[in-house]
Design a protein around this motif. Structure first.
Motif, PDB file in Angstrom:
ATOM      1  N   PHE A 195       0.351  -1.329  -0.428  1.00 19.68           N
ATOM      2  CA  PHE A 195       0.069  -0.615  -0.049  1.00 19.68           C
ATOM      3  C   PHE A 195       0.072   0.711   0.101  1.00 19.68           C
ATOM      4  O   PHE A 195       0.848   2.092  -1.189  1.00 19.68           O
ATOM      5  N   TYR A 196       1.979   1.148   0.574  1.00 20.54           N
ATOM      6  CA  TYR A 196       2.814   2.422   1.016  1.00 20.54           C
ATOM      7  C   TYR A 196       3.686   1.882   0.419  1.00 20.54           C
ATOM      8  O   TYR A 196       5.121   1.503   0.605  1.00 20.54           O
ATOM      9  N   VAL A 240       8.209   6.617  -4.351  1.00 17.91           N
ATOM     10  CA  VAL A 240       7.810   7.137  -5.673  1.00 17.91           C
ATOM     11  C   VAL A 240       6.303   7.458  -6.188  1.00 17.91           C
ATOM     12  O   VAL A 240       5.923   8.003  -6.305  1.00 17.91           O
ATOM     13  N   ILE A 241       5.620   6.268  -6.450  1.00 20.26           N
ATOM     14  CA  ILE A 241       4.729   5.647  -6.538  1.00 20.26           C
ATOM     15  C   ILE A 241       3.651   4.858  -5.498  1.00 20.26           C
ATOM     16  O   ILE A 241       4.481   3.349  -5.773  1.00 20.26           O
ATOM     17  N   ASN A 242       3.189   4.701  -5.003  1.00 23.53           N
ATOM     18  CA  ASN A 242       2.530   4.100  -4.163  1.00 23.53           C
ATOM     19  C   ASN A 242       1.793   2.874  -4.607  1.00 23.53           C
ATOM     20  O   ASN A 242       1.532   2.916  -5.185  1.00 23.53           O
ATOM     21  N   GLY A 243       0.894   2.211  -3.749  1.00 23.62           N
ATOM     22  CA  GLY A 243      -0.401   1.118  -4.358  1.00 23.62           C
ATOM     23  C   GLY A 243      -0.647   1.861  -4.779  1.00 23.62           C
ATOM     24  O   GLY A 243      -1.749   0.991  -5.863  1.00 23.62           O
ATOM     25  N   VAL A 244      -2.046   2.430  -3.993  1.00 21.10           N
ATOM     26  CA  VAL A 244      -3.100   2.896  -4.771  1.00 21.10           C
ATOM     27  C   VAL A 244      -2.727   3.922  -6.106  1.00 21.10           C
ATOM     28  O   VAL A 244      -3.060   3.054  -7.438  1.00 21.10           O
ATOM     29  N   GLU A 245      -1.931   4.972  -6.392  1.00 21.75           N
ATOM     30  CA  GLU A 245      -1.516   5.457  -7.807  1.00 21.75           C
ATOM     31  C   GLU A 245      -1.001   4.436  -8.599  1.00 21.75           C
ATOM     32  O   GLU A 245      -0.829   4.550 -10.043  1.00 21.75           O
ATOM     33  N   LEU A 246      -0.554   3.350  -8.142  1.00 23.44           N
ATOM     34  CA  LEU A 246      -0.074   2.282  -9.085  1.00 23.44           C
ATOM     35  C   LEU A 246      -1.140   1.480 -10.026  1.00 23.44           C
ATOM     36  O   LEU A 246      -1.594   1.126 -10.532  1.00 23.44           O
ATOM     37  N   VAL A 304      -3.751  -6.265  -3.214  1.00 22.98           N
ATOM     38  CA  VAL A 304      -3.217  -5.066  -2.071  1.00 22.98           C
ATOM     39  C   VAL A 304      -2.421  -5.748  -1.070  1.00 22.98           C
ATOM     40  O   VAL A 304      -3.190  -6.143  -0.399  1.00 22.98           O
ATOM     41  N   LEU A 305      -1.417  -6.222  -0.853  1.00 22.58           N
ATOM     42  CA  LEU A 305      -0.888  -6.675   1.010  1.00 22.58           C
ATOM     43  C   LEU A 305       0.181  -5.298   1.866  1.00 22.58           C
ATOM     44  O   LEU A 305       0.660  -4.698   1.147  1.00 22.58           O
ATOM     45  N   SER A 306      -1.131  -5.625   2.812  1.00 15.52           N
ATOM     46  CA  SER A 306       0.187  -4.020   3.757  1.00 15.52           C
ATOM     47  C   SER A 306      -0.576  -3.973   5.510  1.00 15.52           C
ATOM     48  O   SER A 306      -1.315  -4.311   5.068  1.00 15.52           O
ATOM     49  N   ASP A 312       0.003  -9.285   7.537  1.00 12.56           N
ATOM     50  CA  ASP A 312      -0.139 -10.448   8.792  1.00 12.56           C
ATOM     51  C   ASP A 312      -1.069 -11.351   8.793  1.00 12.56           C
ATOM     52  O   ASP A 312      -0.789 -12.649   9.659  1.00 12.56           O
ATOM     53  N   ASP A 313      -1.560 -11.517   7.487  1.00 13.51           N
ATOM     54  CA  ASP A 313      -2.438 -12.816   7.504  1.00 13.51           C
ATOM     55  C   ASP A 313      -2.396 -13.122   6.133  1.00 13.51           C
ATOM     56  O   ASP A 313      -4.758 -12.496   6.493  1.00 13.51           O
ATOM     57  N   TYR A 314      -2.337 -12.901   5.567  1.00 11.55           N
ATOM     58  CA  TYR A 314      -2.152 -13.008   3.834  1.00 11.55           C
ATOM     59  C   TYR A 314      -2.763 -14.738   3.500  1.00 11.55           C
ATOM     60  O   TYR A 314      -3.200 -14.546   1.791  1.00 11.55           O
TER      61      TYR A 314
END
Length: 233
Positions: free
Chosen positions: A57-58, A61-67, A85-87, A108-110
């Motif tokens: 997510f974070y 340069v380009i974060n997960g949402v922007e990607l 998205v894993l965060s 922590d639980d994916y």
């Protein structure tokens, strides 16, 4: 078994190594690729096809949402079939419209959920192994008044119907329901018609057929012209 290509975008290379090790014990043939931020991931996706994008997510340069929002700038053939998205810092609330198709999993639980996603993707590849040349790529069908249907693989298309396989279909139609639909062809020609939704016998709910009717002469000509070019190719 076909290779499943997975791109992981995360600023922690240690986490990537751990993820690769944990998933590597599965029986599937998974090829992991790494990008340390969203910018690197987006550049990679402009030239390489992957079935699954896993992103933090974070990131710098380009974060997960922007990607994720930038994926719509890619050619359809290069867009991942599935995005996860894993965060460690998942925020509560409903995702924005741009992110409705994304699965959010806590770091922590994916594992269990991600295994199911990879399993479904790998099996969908094997189901159609050897038939890749028969797919009609870049064909899109929109059902008016429903959530959009973005066809990844159109197995068959003629002037009577379209048969579709899409393992991640967002679809709300019932069997035999009559719908208004728009077919967008690679040439950007749009074909408008009414269609009746048909499930395929013995197939999962993700395989279905739309039988056309009320196809006027102009739209029929557009469709026939496209089909002639496909045969010639």
């Amino acid at each position: 078994m076909q290779e499943l290509r997975v791109l992981v975008a995360d600023d922690s290379e240690d986490f990537f190594s751990l993820l690769k090790e944990r998933i590597g014990v599965l029986r599937y043939d998974v090829n992991f690729m790494y990008a340390k931020n969203g910018y690197e991931a987006l550049n990679f996706l402009r030239n390489e096809r992957v079935q699954l994008l896993i992103t933090d997510f974070y990131m710098p340069v380009i974060n997960g949402v922007e990607l994720i929002k930038s994926l719509k700038t890619l050619d359809e053939a290069f867009r991942p079939k599935e995005v996860v998205v894993l965060s460690a810092y998942l925020e509560s609330g409903t995702p924005t419209k741009d992110l409705e198709f994304v699965k959010f999993l806590p770091k922590d639980d994916y594992y269990s959920d991600l295994v199911h996603i990879i399993s479904d993707l790998a099996e969908s590849l094997d189901e159609f192994e050897g038939d890749e040349d028969t797919y009609l790529r870049n064909v899109r069908v929109d059902i008016i008044g429903k959530k959009f249907v973005d066809i990844v693989h159109a197995m068959e298309l003629d002037i009577r119907s379209v048969t579709v396989h899409d393992p991640h279909l967002i679809f709300e139609c019932e069997k035999d329901e009559v719908v208004d639909c728009i077919i967008t062809l690679p040439s950007k020609n749009r074909v408008k018609t009414k269609g009746r939704v048909k499930r395929l016998l013995g197939a999962s709910e993700k395989n279905f057929k739309i039988e056309f009717f009320d196809l006027n002469l102009e739209n029929q000509a557009k469709l026939e012209n496209f089909l002639r070019k496909e045969v010639a190719a």
